[in-house]
Design a protein around this motif. Structure first.
Motif, PDB file in Angstrom:
ATOM      1  N   HIS A  15       0.681  -1.124   0.037  1.00  0.00           N
ATOM      2  CA  HIS A  15       0.019   0.018  -0.013  1.00  0.00           C
ATOM      3  C   HIS A  15       0.816   1.384   0.020  1.00  0.00           C
ATOM      4  O   HIS A  15       1.924   1.128   0.108  1.00  0.00           O
ATOM      5  N   VAL A  40      10.951 -10.721   2.004  1.00  0.00           N
ATOM      6  CA  VAL A  40      11.257 -11.465   3.268  1.00  0.00           C
ATOM      7  C   VAL A  40      10.316 -12.577   3.435  1.00  0.00           C
ATOM      8  O   VAL A  40       9.436 -12.580   4.534  1.00  0.00           O
ATOM      9  N   HIS A  43      10.129 -14.278   7.060  1.00  0.00           N
ATOM     10  CA  HIS A  43       9.365 -13.256   7.932  1.00  0.00           C
ATOM     11  C   HIS A  43       7.980 -13.382   7.908  1.00  0.00           C
ATOM     12  O   HIS A  43       7.040 -13.469   8.747  1.00  0.00           O
ATOM     13  N   TYR A 125      11.279 -12.541  15.563  1.00  0.00           N
ATOM     14  CA  TYR A 125      11.445 -11.744  14.338  1.00  0.00           C
ATOM     15  C   TYR A 125      12.415 -10.711  14.076  1.00  0.00           C
ATOM     16  O   TYR A 125      13.226 -10.768  13.143  1.00  0.00           O
ATOM     17  N   GLY A 144      10.173   2.397   6.974  1.00  0.00           N
ATOM     18  CA  GLY A 144       9.234   3.400   7.460  1.00  0.00           C
ATOM     19  C   GLY A 144       9.322   3.394   9.082  1.00  0.00           C
ATOM     20  O   GLY A 144      10.356   2.581   9.603  1.00  0.00           O
ATOM     21  N   LYS A 193      -1.824   3.121  12.013  1.00  0.00           N
ATOM     22  CA  LYS A 193      -1.301   3.340  10.776  1.00  0.00           C
ATOM     23  C   LYS A 193      -1.608   2.480   9.595  1.00  0.00           C
ATOM     24  O   LYS A 193      -2.400   1.347   9.942  1.00  0.00           O
ATOM     25  N   MET A 194      -1.513   3.034   8.522  1.00  0.00           N
ATOM     26  CA  MET A 194      -2.280   1.961   7.353  1.00  0.00           C
ATOM     27  C   MET A 194      -1.457   0.569   7.366  1.00  0.00           C
ATOM     28  O   MET A 194      -0.171   0.549   7.300  1.00  0.00           O
TER      29      MET A 194
END
Ligand code: TYM
Length: 327
Positions: A15, A40, A43, A125, A144, A193-194
């Motif tokens: 997105h 990834v 992940h 992770y 981000g 958050k988006m």
């Protein structure tokens, strides 16, 4: 030349947040950095994945990387699980990190929600993420804001290991964050958050959304009732989010945009933002279909894995030697 590494999970619905926070940087950096961009998949399996869907999403993200302008001649594009050093270094770093620091991670707290039966992978992770970065002697990690804490942990682990085995063990990396795009918020609830996984499709704009969907999602974005257009993330999170997105796409600061505009209300701001977003995403959509269907895509990933592996193996040799492993 400084080395850049970053990654995106192949979980569908890539997105605007992913794009403006991270992917846009990937493209900007590739002219004067040695860039390594990973898909990834290891992940992604921290939560259950359908194997067929996962395989599809891996190719989707690879095609998207190229559609936004990552050039496989300049940058390495590859899939994490094709380079075994990630998992191996991940384990070694697990033995150099503390459960306390992992339990403190905001993202773990949010994803585990205090439940007992949380996958161990969700906890470890960030250590695998540190391994991804350190495996390539990375200098710069474009991401981000939501990854800031994970980058800090990566630095802490690198410094800790270097302290024990020598400064030449790991390069200590820096995060790189955009001014406007670092934290794009959900359109329906600008306090969140988006995200790729939110149930409401109008909470986000996916990079491959049609123009009509882009229009709908932006026009119905949550704002507030005072009607004043001003940048104030705390008191006016909805309008501020739209201004941030506007700034990220236009390359102009929010101050400049506000000084220049003659909008009569939120509707005018939204209409301009719709046009700007549609225009920015159009070439990506145009490139995507052709790349996704081409045979070149898998060849790019195979070549990328080979080049990534050559770098990773050098690091692994050094690390095994330092730790006394690899008889
Ligand atoms: P992922 O797949 O969740 O997100 C990919 C990138 O998009 C950024 N991002 C956002 N930026 C701004 N606003 C948002 N709303 C938003 N949502 C996501 C993320 O910060 C990220 O840069 N753990 C990483 C993947 C990863 C990685 C790495 C990144 C694994 N190993 C090594 C860098 C280096 C993740 O889950 O990203």
């Amino acid at each position: 030349m400084k080395r850049v590494f970053s990654g995106v999970q192949p979980t569908g619905n890539i997105h605007l947040g992913n794009y403006l926070g991270a992917l846009k940087q990937f493209v900007e950096l590739q002219d004067d950095h040695e860039c390594i961009y990973c898909i990834v998949d290891e992940h992604a399996i921290t939560v259950p994945q359908d194997p067929e869907e996962l395989r599809k999403h891996i190719l989707d993200v690879a095609a998207l990387y190229m559609a936004i302008g990552i050039d496989p001649k300049k940058s390495i594009i590859f899939v994490q699980s094709a380079v075994s050093g990630h998992a191996e270094l991940g384990w070694i770093l697990c033995c150099s990190s503390y459960t306390g620091e992992l339990y403190r991670m905001t993202q773990f707290k949010a994803k585990s929600g205090g439940k007992e039966s949380v996958g161990t992978g969700l906890l470890t992770y960030p250590v695998l993420m540190a391994a991804d970065i350190l495996l390539y002697d990375t200098d710069v990690v474009p991401v981000g804001n939501d990854q800031k804490q994970h980058i800090e942990l990566c630095r802490d682990i690198a410094i800790r290991v270097n302290h024990r085995f020598g400064e030449d063990t790991f390069v200590v990396p820096d995060g790189r964050f955009m001014k406007a795009g670092a934290r794009v918020m959900a359109l329906d609830d600008p306090t969140q958050k988006m995200s790729k996984s939110a149930l409401n499709e109008h909470s986000r704009i996916s990079l491959l959304d049609q123009d009509s969907k882009i229009k709908k999602s932006i026009m119905r974005a949550t704002t507030d009732s005072d009607g004043e257009i001003r940048f104030d993330p705390e008191n006016k999170p909805g309008v501020s989010n739209l201004l941030n997105i506007y700034s990220a796409f236009s390359g102009r600061s929010v101050e400049e945009i506000l000084a220049d505009q003659n909008w009569r209300g939120y509707g005018d701001l939204k209409k301009e933002l719709v046009a700007l977003t549609q225009e920015a995403l159009r070439p990506i959509k145009q490139n995507y279909d052709e790349i996704r269907e081409s045979d070149e895509l898998k060849a790019v990933l195979r070549d990328g894995a080979e080049r990534a592996n050559a770098i990773a193996e050098k690091t692994m040799k050094r690390v095994r030697d330092k730790f006394g492993l690899g008889f």
